[in-house]
Design a protein around this motif. Sequence first.
Motif, PDB file in Angstrom:
ATOM      1  N   PHE A  64      -5.430   5.202 -11.937  1.00  0.00           N
ATOM      2  CA  PHE A  64      -5.035   3.668 -11.972  1.00  0.00           C
ATOM      3  C   PHE A  64      -6.165   3.165 -10.890  1.00  0.00           C
ATOM      4  O   PHE A  64      -6.772   4.024 -10.318  1.00  0.00           O
ATOM      5  N   ARG A  65      -6.365   1.763 -11.058  1.00  0.00           N
ATOM      6  CA  ARG A  65      -7.091   0.982 -10.252  1.00  0.00           C
ATOM      7  C   ARG A  65      -6.560  -0.182  -9.946  1.00  0.00           C
ATOM      8  O   ARG A  65      -5.708  -0.704 -10.464  1.00  0.00           O
ATOM      9  N   ILE A  66      -6.887  -0.646  -8.662  1.00  0.00           N
ATOM     10  CA  ILE A  66      -6.873  -2.017  -7.913  1.00  0.00           C
ATOM     11  C   ILE A  66      -7.261  -3.151  -8.714  1.00  0.00           C
ATOM     12  O   ILE A  66      -8.487  -3.216  -9.136  1.00  0.00           O
ATOM     13  N   THR A  67      -6.494  -3.957  -9.358  1.00  0.00           N
ATOM     14  CA  THR A  67      -6.949  -5.247 -10.186  1.00  0.00           C
ATOM     15  C   THR A  67      -6.691  -6.566  -9.278  1.00  0.00           C
ATOM     16  O   THR A  67      -7.083  -7.552  -9.822  1.00  0.00           O
ATOM     17  N   LEU A  75      -0.507  -7.390  -4.638  1.00  0.00           N
ATOM     18  CA  LEU A  75      -1.215  -6.239  -4.825  1.00  0.00           C
ATOM     19  C   LEU A  75      -0.865  -5.927  -6.278  1.00  0.00           C
ATOM     20  O   LEU A  75       0.337  -5.638  -6.851  1.00  0.00           O
ATOM     21  N   THR A  76      -1.887  -5.520  -7.440  1.00  0.00           N
ATOM     22  CA  THR A  76      -1.561  -5.172  -8.506  1.00  0.00           C
ATOM     23  C   THR A  76      -2.513  -4.075  -8.831  1.00  0.00           C
ATOM     24  O   THR A  76      -3.745  -3.792  -8.565  1.00  0.00           O
ATOM     25  N   MET A  77      -1.984  -3.193  -9.867  1.00  0.00           N
ATOM     26  CA  MET A  77      -2.453  -1.809 -10.325  1.00  0.00           C
ATOM     27  C   MET A  77      -2.414  -1.801 -11.565  1.00  0.00           C
ATOM     28  O   MET A  77      -1.425  -1.945 -12.288  1.00  0.00           O
ATOM     29  N   GLU A  78      -3.295  -1.170 -12.364  1.00  0.00           N
ATOM     30  CA  GLU A  78      -3.476  -0.740 -13.730  1.00  0.00           C
ATOM     31  C   GLU A  78      -4.009   0.518 -14.086  1.00  0.00           C
ATOM     32  O   GLU A  78      -4.648   0.946 -13.465  1.00  0.00           O
ATOM     33  N   GLY A  79      -2.971   1.167 -14.880  1.00  0.00           N
ATOM     34  CA  GLY A  79      -3.390   2.353 -15.227  1.00  0.00           C
ATOM     35  C   GLY A  79      -2.352   3.155 -15.952  1.00  0.00           C
ATOM     36  O   GLY A  79      -1.652   2.592 -16.716  1.00  0.00           O
ATOM     37  N   ASP A  80      -2.550   4.471 -15.659  1.00  0.00           N
ATOM     38  CA  ASP A  80      -1.380   5.329 -16.304  1.00  0.00           C
ATOM     39  C   ASP A  80      -0.029   5.374 -15.272  1.00  0.00           C
ATOM     40  O   ASP A  80      -0.167   5.668 -14.251  1.00  0.00           O
TER      41      ASP A  80
END
Length: 143
Positions: A64-67, A75-80
């Motif tokens: 995942f990555r911080i978006t 704080l938002t994260m995007e990924g698996d």
Amino acid sequence: MRFDNTLSINAPVDDVFAYLAQPENLPRWNYALSHTEKTSPGPISVGATYRQTRTIPRPAEEHFRITAYEPPKLLTMEGDFGPFTGTTSYQLTPLDRYTTRLVNVFHLTAPGALKPIAAIGGAPVKHAVAKNLTVLKRILESQ
């Protein structure tokens, strides 16, 4: 699938954000994870990447990555996330000097074969996330 969980934590907003902004802490309060590590150089910021090891519902490596990174409020994260892909965000609001409202929002997408299961699986996933957030609350309130 979209759901959110809201809770109040008896800890200052800066402390709550600082703990969440270290994704390496995730395995301490998320029972489905055994390890999380940063895979990009430099301090945490938008674009920072991570790898983690999931043990439940089945062993898997996730990325995942911080978006979004807006201390101390978002704080938002995007990924698996397990068998899904999507985003999770932590929205923080100070209720007073020592209390923080945390809203955790998930938007998840299931791959083809899992779409019918995802359509009915939202409630159990939301419940599991709520249990993890209760552990997070205990950790933060004991510090």
